[in-house]
Motif scaffolding. Sequence first.
Motif, PDB file in Angstrom:
ATOM      1  N   VAL A 284       0.830  -1.204   0.000  1.00 52.52           N
ATOM      2  CA  VAL A 284       0.000   0.000   0.000  1.00 52.52           C
ATOM      3  C   VAL A 284       0.866   1.256   0.000  1.00 52.52           C
ATOM      4  N   MET A 285       1.952   1.246   0.760  1.00 52.02           N
ATOM      5  CA  MET A 285       2.800   2.434   0.878  1.00 52.02           C
ATOM      6  C   MET A 285       3.911   2.492  -0.178  1.00 52.02           C
ATOM      7  N   SER A 286       3.979   1.506  -1.067  1.00 46.26           N
ATOM      8  CA  SER A 286       5.105   1.433  -1.995  1.00 46.26           C
ATOM      9  C   SER A 286       5.202   2.656  -2.894  1.00 46.26           C
TER      10      SER A 286
ATOM     11  N   ILE B  23       8.667   3.004  -4.695  1.00 47.07           N
ATOM     12  CA  ILE B  23       8.729   1.698  -5.350  1.00 47.07           C
ATOM     13  C   ILE B  23       7.581   1.638  -6.351  1.00 47.07           C
ATOM     14  N   PRO B  24       7.879   1.367  -7.626  1.00 43.57           N
ATOM     15  CA  PRO B  24       6.787   1.303  -8.608  1.00 43.57           C
ATOM     16  C   PRO B  24       5.779   0.221  -8.241  1.00 43.57           C
ATOM     17  N   ASN B  25       4.526   0.568  -8.321  1.00 43.82           N
ATOM     18  CA  ASN B  25       3.452  -0.351  -7.951  1.00 43.82           C
ATOM     19  C   ASN B  25       2.406  -0.335  -9.055  1.00 43.82           C
ATOM     20  N   PRO B  26       2.241  -1.432  -9.769  1.00 48.19           N
ATOM     21  CA  PRO B  26       1.243  -1.452 -10.849  1.00 48.19           C
ATOM     22  C   PRO B  26      -0.193  -1.347 -10.339  1.00 48.19           C
ATOM     23  N   ALA B  27      -0.422  -1.644  -9.086  1.00 51.34           N
ATOM     24  CA  ALA B  27      -1.776  -1.588  -8.525  1.00 51.34           C
ATOM     25  C   ALA B  27      -1.970  -0.342  -7.675  1.00 51.34           C
TER      26      ALA B  27
END
Length: 87
Positions: A41-43, A48-52
């Motif tokens: 959730v905090m990425s 940090i790349p997060n696709p979601a």
Amino acid sequence: MSLRDKLARFSTELQEYYAAPYRAVFAKAQQQEDDLFMLLVMSEALGIPNPASFYTLELLPIVYEDFHAWHRRMGMANSPLENIQCC
């Protein structure tokens, strides 16, 4: 006490006997899952790349309450985010 009550009590105590040693293991596993969820959730905020990220963005207000305990468990003395000052 009837025989049925005695058997029910014996079954409960037997289950407690076998489950008690694993209670700490289950709690630690739950904590690790919660930490991974917090990281996901905090990425985006941590860089940090997060696709979601579109879906996890709406969960941020929910995890803010646990953010301080999480970053302390991860070994960060202070909040790694500029916009969240919890310490």
